[in-house]
Scaffold this active site. Structure first.
Site, PDB file in Angstrom:
ATOM      1  N   HIS A  56       0.948  -1.238   0.024  1.00 33.45           N
ATOM      2  CA  HIS A  56       0.011  -0.102  -0.024  1.00 33.45           C
ATOM      3  C   HIS A  56       0.723   1.111  -0.027  1.00 33.45           C
ATOM      4  O   HIS A  56       1.982   1.312   0.395  1.00 33.45           O
ATOM      5  CB  HIS A  56      -0.959   0.076   1.348  1.00 33.45           C
ATOM      6  CG  HIS A  56      -0.067   0.116   2.437  1.00 33.45           C
ATOM      7  ND1 HIS A  56       0.151  -1.172   3.225  1.00 33.45           N
ATOM      8  CD2 HIS A  56       0.428   1.202   3.170  1.00 33.45           C
ATOM      9  CE1 HIS A  56       0.921  -0.639   4.250  1.00 33.45           C
ATOM     10  NE2 HIS A  56       1.072   0.685   4.116  1.00 33.45           N
ATOM     11  N   HIS A 141       5.705   6.023  -1.304  1.00 36.18           N
ATOM     12  CA  HIS A 141       6.426   4.567  -1.289  1.00 36.18           C
ATOM     13  C   HIS A 141       5.755   3.455  -0.837  1.00 36.18           C
ATOM     14  O   HIS A 141       4.962   3.573   0.065  1.00 36.18           O
ATOM     15  CB  HIS A 141       8.074   4.951  -0.538  1.00 36.18           C
ATOM     16  CG  HIS A 141       7.784   4.983   0.784  1.00 36.18           C
ATOM     17  ND1 HIS A 141       7.758   5.909   1.384  1.00 36.18           N
ATOM     18  CD2 HIS A 141       8.035   3.790   1.636  1.00 36.18           C
ATOM     19  CE1 HIS A 141       7.555   5.939   2.834  1.00 36.18           C
ATOM     20  NE2 HIS A 141       7.620   4.552   2.942  1.00 36.18           N
TER      21      HIS A 141
END
Length: 203
Positions: A56, A141
């Site tokens: 995620h 990220h």
């Protein structure tokens, strides 16, 4: 509070929560193929690889949130989602945080992603949570692996990810996710993530 949120409460009456963008299944499959190649690099078996179910993009981390705060946080996240339009994103590139973490990056409408992250952090502050990211630049990220082996060089992994570019998709929702800790005393277990709320962007 939703039934899912109530079920995620620990015995302390608190939930370890964060707001996130969850990639769709096709994007996950593309990244999984790339990670399979990364795992062929030397010393890859010494890293702790995150499972695909945990992939995620974190927007805002809230930490341990008291039960009574969750409804207010959810209400503010719903408002934040309503005020932001859907946007295009794809998993692309990657890098490392020192020699501790290997991550995949994001490309597309990064300004929209940053605004959604800012709004998610603001929702936490307005709900009364202490946020430590107010002056930290947001860098999207997705964590792929963690390293606890001193001296292990992660540069080859960052280099291998540099040219990766997945297929673009439209981010249409903001998710509130609960992180459950690994099972105590069981080697190799990882945190389990549960989506306890989701709100459509622009609605």
């Amino acid at each position: 509070m939703s039934r899912r949120a109530a079920g995620a409460l620990g015995h302390t009456g608190r939930m370890r929560l964060f707001a996130a963008v969850l990639p769709p299944a096709p994007a996950i499959e593309e990244l999984a193929a790339e990670v399979a190649q990364l795992k062929k690099l030397p010393a890859a078996d010494r890293l702790r690889w995150a499972g695909r179910e945990s992939w995620h993009f974190t927007l805002a981390f809230y930490g341990e949130v008291p039960e009574e705060t969750v409804p207010g946080l959810a209400e503010r996240l719903a408002r934040a989602a309503h005020r932001r339009d859907p946007y295009e994103l794809r998993i692309a590139g990657g890098g490392r945080f020192s020699d501790r973490v290997v991550w995949a990056g994001a490309d597309g409408d990064r300004p929209a992603m940053r605004h959604l992250a800012d709004a998610s952090s603001a929702a936490g502050r307005r709900a009364g949570l202490s946020m430590d990211d107010e002056h930290r630049p947001y860098t999207p990220h997705l964590t792929l692996a963690r390293n606890r082996v001193p001296g292990l060089d992660l540069r080859p992994y960052a280099t291998a990810l540099k040219d990766f570019a997945g297929t673009a998709w439209t981010v249409e929702s903001l998710a509130l996710v609960c992180s459950h800790p690994p099972v105590a005393g069981v080697a190799g277990t990882q945190p389990r993530y549960e989506t306890v709320g989701s709100w459509a962007l622009g609605h």
